[in-house]
Design a protein around this motif. Structure first.
Motif, PDB file in Angstrom:
ATOM      1  N   CYS A   1       3.930  11.900   1.257  1.00 37.26           N
ATOM      2  CA  CYS A   1       4.277  11.886  -0.445  1.00 37.26           C
ATOM      3  C   CYS A   1       5.711  12.161  -0.750  1.00 37.26           C
ATOM      4  O   CYS A   1       6.199  13.134   0.045  1.00 37.26           O
ATOM      5  CB  CYS A   1       3.297  12.477  -1.373  1.00 37.26           C
ATOM      6  SG  CYS A   1       3.154  14.416  -1.296  1.00 37.26           S
ATOM      7  N   LEU A   2       6.416  11.941  -2.014  1.00 32.70           N
ATOM      8  CA  LEU A   2       7.368  12.440  -2.288  1.00 32.70           C
ATOM      9  C   LEU A   2       7.735  13.872  -2.476  1.00 32.70           C
ATOM     10  O   LEU A   2       8.651  14.526  -2.171  1.00 32.70           O
ATOM     11  CB  LEU A   2       7.944  11.782  -3.518  1.00 32.70           C
ATOM     12  CG  LEU A   2       8.227  10.085  -3.800  1.00 32.70           C
ATOM     13  CD1 LEU A   2       8.599   9.474  -4.990  1.00 32.70           C
ATOM     14  CD2 LEU A   2       9.523   9.929  -2.465  1.00 32.70           C
TER      15      LEU A   2
ATOM     16  N   PHE B   1       0.809  -1.262  -0.043  1.00 32.67           N
ATOM     17  CA  PHE B   1      -0.172   0.025  -0.042  1.00 32.67           C
ATOM     18  C   PHE B   1       0.842   1.302   0.043  1.00 32.67           C
ATOM     19  O   PHE B   1       0.536   2.223  -0.869  1.00 32.67           O
ATOM     20  CB  PHE B   1      -0.919   0.145   1.244  1.00 32.67           C
ATOM     21  CG  PHE B   1      -1.637   1.278   1.658  1.00 32.67           C
ATOM     22  CD1 PHE B   1      -2.203   2.111   0.769  1.00 32.67           C
ATOM     23  CD2 PHE B   1      -0.898   1.911   3.015  1.00 32.67           C
ATOM     24  CE1 PHE B   1      -2.736   3.176   1.306  1.00 32.67           C
ATOM     25  CE2 PHE B   1      -1.604   3.307   3.143  1.00 32.67           C
ATOM     26  CZ  PHE B   1      -2.433   3.991   2.358  1.00 32.67           C
ATOM     27  N   ILE B   2       1.851   1.299   0.916  1.00 35.16           N
ATOM     28  CA  ILE B   2       2.724   2.483   1.062  1.00 35.16           C
ATOM     29  C   ILE B   2       3.506   2.723  -0.365  1.00 35.16           C
ATOM     30  O   ILE B   2       3.655   3.946  -0.848  1.00 35.16           O
ATOM     31  CB  ILE B   2       3.980   2.197   2.066  1.00 35.16           C
ATOM     32  CG1 ILE B   2       3.204   2.141   3.393  1.00 35.16           C
ATOM     33  CG2 ILE B   2       4.920   3.229   2.227  1.00 35.16           C
ATOM     34  CD1 ILE B   2       3.920   1.802   4.699  1.00 35.16           C
ATOM     35  N   ILE B   3       3.726   1.733  -1.122  1.00 35.97           N
ATOM     36  CA  ILE B   3       4.547   1.756  -2.393  1.00 35.97           C
ATOM     37  C   ILE B   3       3.780   2.278  -3.371  1.00 35.97           C
ATOM     38  O   ILE B   3       3.982   3.209  -4.144  1.00 35.97           O
ATOM     39  CB  ILE B   3       5.276   0.493  -2.716  1.00 35.97           C
ATOM     40  CG1 ILE B   3       6.320   0.191  -1.682  1.00 35.97           C
ATOM     41  CG2 ILE B   3       5.855   0.557  -4.164  1.00 35.97           C
ATOM     42  CD1 ILE B   3       7.010  -1.237  -2.154  1.00 35.97           C
ATOM     43  N   ALA B   4       2.407   1.697  -3.508  1.00 36.17           N
ATOM     44  CA  ALA B   4       1.517   1.930  -4.606  1.00 36.17           C
ATOM     45  C   ALA B   4       1.064   3.467  -4.295  1.00 36.17           C
ATOM     46  O   ALA B   4       0.744   4.072  -5.416  1.00 36.17           O
ATOM     47  CB  ALA B   4       0.387   0.842  -4.344  1.00 36.17           C
ATOM     48  N   ALA B   5       0.879   3.907  -2.977  1.00 34.61           N
ATOM     49  CA  ALA B   5       0.320   5.312  -2.768  1.00 34.61           C
ATOM     50  C   ALA B   5       1.732   6.325  -2.967  1.00 34.61           C
ATOM     51  O   ALA B   5       1.402   7.495  -3.033  1.00 34.61           O
ATOM     52  CB  ALA B   5      -0.037   5.418  -1.548  1.00 34.61           C
ATOM     53  N   GLY B   6       2.901   5.897  -3.290  1.00 30.31           N
ATOM     54  CA  GLY B   6       3.917   6.595  -3.323  1.00 30.31           C
ATOM     55  C   GLY B   6       4.312   7.407  -2.063  1.00 30.31           C
ATOM     56  O   GLY B   6       4.789   8.522  -2.288  1.00 30.31           O
ATOM     57  N   LEU B   7       4.424   6.791  -1.222  1.00 31.15           N
ATOM     58  CA  LEU B   7       4.518   7.193   0.284  1.00 31.15           C
ATOM     59  C   LEU B   7       6.022   6.891   0.762  1.00 31.15           C
ATOM     60  O   LEU B   7       6.399   5.865   0.242  1.00 31.15           O
ATOM     61  CB  LEU B   7       3.611   6.851   1.223  1.00 31.15           C
ATOM     62  CG  LEU B   7       2.067   7.307   0.953  1.00 31.15           C
ATOM     63  CD1 LEU B   7       1.064   6.885   1.945  1.00 31.15           C
ATOM     64  CD2 LEU B   7       1.818   8.874   0.747  1.00 31.15           C
ATOM     65  N   VAL B   8       6.420   7.771   1.508  1.00 28.17           N
ATOM     66  CA  VAL B   8       8.144   7.324   2.277  1.00 28.17           C
ATOM     67  C   VAL B   8       7.669   7.930   3.699  1.00 28.17           C
ATOM     68  O   VAL B   8       6.811   8.746   4.063  1.00 28.17           O
ATOM     69  CB  VAL B   8       8.931   8.282   1.520  1.00 28.17           C
ATOM     70  CG1 VAL B   8       8.992   7.722   0.257  1.00 28.17           C
ATOM     71  CG2 VAL B   8       8.675   9.886   1.330  1.00 28.17           C
ATOM     72  N   GLU B   9       8.863   7.630   4.505  1.00 28.65           N
ATOM     73  CA  GLU B   9       8.661   7.958   5.906  1.00 28.65           C
ATOM     74  C   GLU B   9      10.132   8.717   6.318  1.00 28.65           C
ATOM     75  O   GLU B   9      11.007   8.524   5.685  1.00 28.65           O
ATOM     76  CB  GLU B   9       8.644   6.873   6.848  1.00 28.65           C
ATOM     77  CG  GLU B   9       7.285   6.151   6.900  1.00 28.65           C
ATOM     78  CD  GLU B   9       7.332   5.066   8.117  1.00 28.65           C
ATOM     79  OE1 GLU B   9       7.452   5.506   9.403  1.00 28.65           O
ATOM     80  OE2 GLU B   9       7.308   3.812   7.867  1.00 28.65           O
ATOM     81  N   TYR B  10      10.088   9.836   7.288  1.00 31.91           N
ATOM     82  CA  TYR B  10      11.036  10.340   7.730  1.00 31.91           C
ATOM     83  C   TYR B  10      11.594   9.467   8.752  1.00 31.91           C
ATOM     84  O   TYR B  10      10.753   8.748   9.612  1.00 31.91           O
ATOM     85  CB  TYR B  10      10.844  11.775   8.379  1.00 31.91           C
ATOM     86  CG  TYR B  10      10.555  12.796   7.537  1.00 31.91           C
ATOM     87  CD1 TYR B  10      11.455  13.544   6.518  1.00 31.91           C
ATOM     88  CD2 TYR B  10       9.231  12.934   7.199  1.00 31.91           C
ATOM     89  CE1 TYR B  10      10.976  14.565   5.868  1.00 31.91           C
ATOM     90  CE2 TYR B  10       8.799  13.862   6.189  1.00 31.91           C
ATOM     91  CZ  TYR B  10       9.830  14.837   5.599  1.00 31.91           C
ATOM     92  OH  TYR B  10       9.431  15.720   4.564  1.00 31.91           O
ATOM     93  N   ASN B  11      12.866   9.540   9.101  1.00 30.22           N
ATOM     94  CA  ASN B  11      13.376   8.556  10.308  1.00 30.22           C
ATOM     95  C   ASN B  11      12.803   9.097  11.670  1.00 30.22           C
ATOM     96  O   ASN B  11      12.781  10.257  11.805  1.00 30.22           O
ATOM     97  CB  ASN B  11      14.881   8.836  10.493  1.00 30.22           C
ATOM     98  CG  ASN B  11      15.613   8.012   9.273  1.00 30.22           C
ATOM     99  OD1 ASN B  11      14.910   7.012   8.539  1.00 30.22           O
ATOM    100  ND2 ASN B  11      16.772   8.319   8.932  1.00 30.22           N
ATOM    101  N   MET B  12      12.339   8.427  12.408  1.00 26.47           N
ATOM    102  CA  MET B  12      11.717   8.927  13.408  1.00 26.47           C
ATOM    103  C   MET B  12      12.609   8.793  14.875  1.00 26.47           C
ATOM    104  O   MET B  12      13.443   7.716  15.041  1.00 26.47           O
ATOM    105  CB  MET B  12      10.504   7.901  13.920  1.00 26.47           C
ATOM    106  CG  MET B  12       9.576   8.404  15.205  1.00 26.47           C
ATOM    107  SD  MET B  12       8.295   7.179  15.588  1.00 26.47           S
ATOM    108  CE  MET B  12       9.134   5.888  16.056  1.00 26.47           C
ATOM    109  N   GLY B  13      12.574   9.980  15.533  1.00 29.73           N
ATOM    110  CA  GLY B  13      13.415   9.928  16.566  1.00 29.73           C
ATOM    111  C   GLY B  13      12.651   9.936  17.949  1.00 29.73           C
ATOM    112  O   GLY B  13      11.584   9.740  17.748  1.00 29.73           O
TER     113      GLY B  13
END
Length: 287
Positions: free
Chosen positions: A202-203, A167-179
């Motif tokens: 999104c990107l 789902f994350i890939i299909a939606a074109g989503l990414v994450e920031y590293n979580m501190g």
């Protein structure tokens, strides 16, 4: 724009509202996403106890019985809502940033526990993702993990993680590293830990705010830790006053400083807590 997301396991507690209002003030929050409100008649609930006196707008989805419930609160001076889309498991608040005019869709998610139902929610969100223009920020309790390292002392199901990642890939989503820590959910007995809460962007959002940060804060009145997405960098400016060593020669001054330092309490990352502590101590000294 700074966003705060938290699964509160019910909002009818002054301790919870005071806690969230304190975080909202400390971190300069412009958008607040609450999951699991457990409110069946939200139109009678006073959400201002979470926000304070400043103007705000609100969008809610009522719980079904004592299960679920979502609420979004935001500052209209920062974000102007144009459309709102409601689902039992998510709210999409679509609008634009007032200062830049940037079109953005903010999604508050509380995914179901059942794996098959979760996959249905991913499909529904994808429908909106493909039809609405603008940048995307999804936040909340996704009730799933992306890999085995995001669980401790609890069952990891590879098929569920694969569906979530697809789902994350299909939606074109990414994450920031979580501190702030690796896990956001901690069971009541403290033994089971998982990263169930996150921000997915999104990107285009990450390209606009490459230096944004995500931090998991200390939990106090929930089994979930609040998470903050900050695009507004902290700037404490010039030193507001000068401190002279000679002040310690004044009778009682050292004891006053030590007493106030010992009384200070703040839940948050160490570097931010130190900055807040200096600011707080400065006011004590000036008064």
């Amino acid at each position: 724009m700074n966003c705060l997301s938290i699964n509160l396991r019910g909002v009818r507690s002054s301790r919870k509202s005071d806690w969230i209002k304190g975080l909202k003030t400390s971190y300069g929050i412009h958008f607040l996403a609450i999951q699991e409100t457990k409110l069946q008649a939200s139109e009678t609930f006073r959400f201002n106890q979470f926000w304070g006196r400043a103007e705000f707008k609100v969008a809610v989805v009522d719980s079904q019985g004592r299960s679920g419930g979502l609420a979004c609160l935001w500052s209209p001076a920062v974000f102007r809502c144009v459309d709102t889309y409601y689902n039992r498991h998510f709210i999409i608040v679509s609008g634009f940033l007032v200062q830049s005019g940037c079109k953005i869709n903010l999604v508050n998610v509380y995914a179901p526990n059942d794996a098959i139902s979760r996959r249905g929610v991913w499909m529904e969100i994808m429908g909106f993702r493909n039809s609405l223009q603008g940048l995307w920020v999804m936040m909340g309790d996704f009730n799933d993990v992306r890999d085995e390292s995001e669980r401790m002392n609890s069952e990891f199901v590879e098929a569920n993680a694969r569906a979530f990642n697809d789902f994350i890939i299909a939606a074109g989503l990414v994450e920031y590293n979580m501190g702030g820590g690796n896990f956001t959910y901690i069971s009541d007995n403290g033994k089971k830990l998982s990263k169930l809460d996150r921000f997915l962007v999104c990107l285009g959002f990450r390209e606009n705010w490459p230096n944004a940060s995500v931090v998991a804060l200390a939990r106090e009145v929930s089994d979930h830790r609040p998470i903050v997405l900050s695009t507004v960098q902290s700037d404490f400016g010039h030193i507001p006053f000068r401190f002279f060593n000679s002040w310690f020669e004044f009778p009682g001054f050292l004891e006053f400083v030590l007493q106030n330092c010992g009384a200070f309490q703040f839940a948050g990352p160490g570097d931010f807590a130190l900055a807040i502590k200096f600011w707080w101590l400065k006011d004590k000294i000036k008064s």
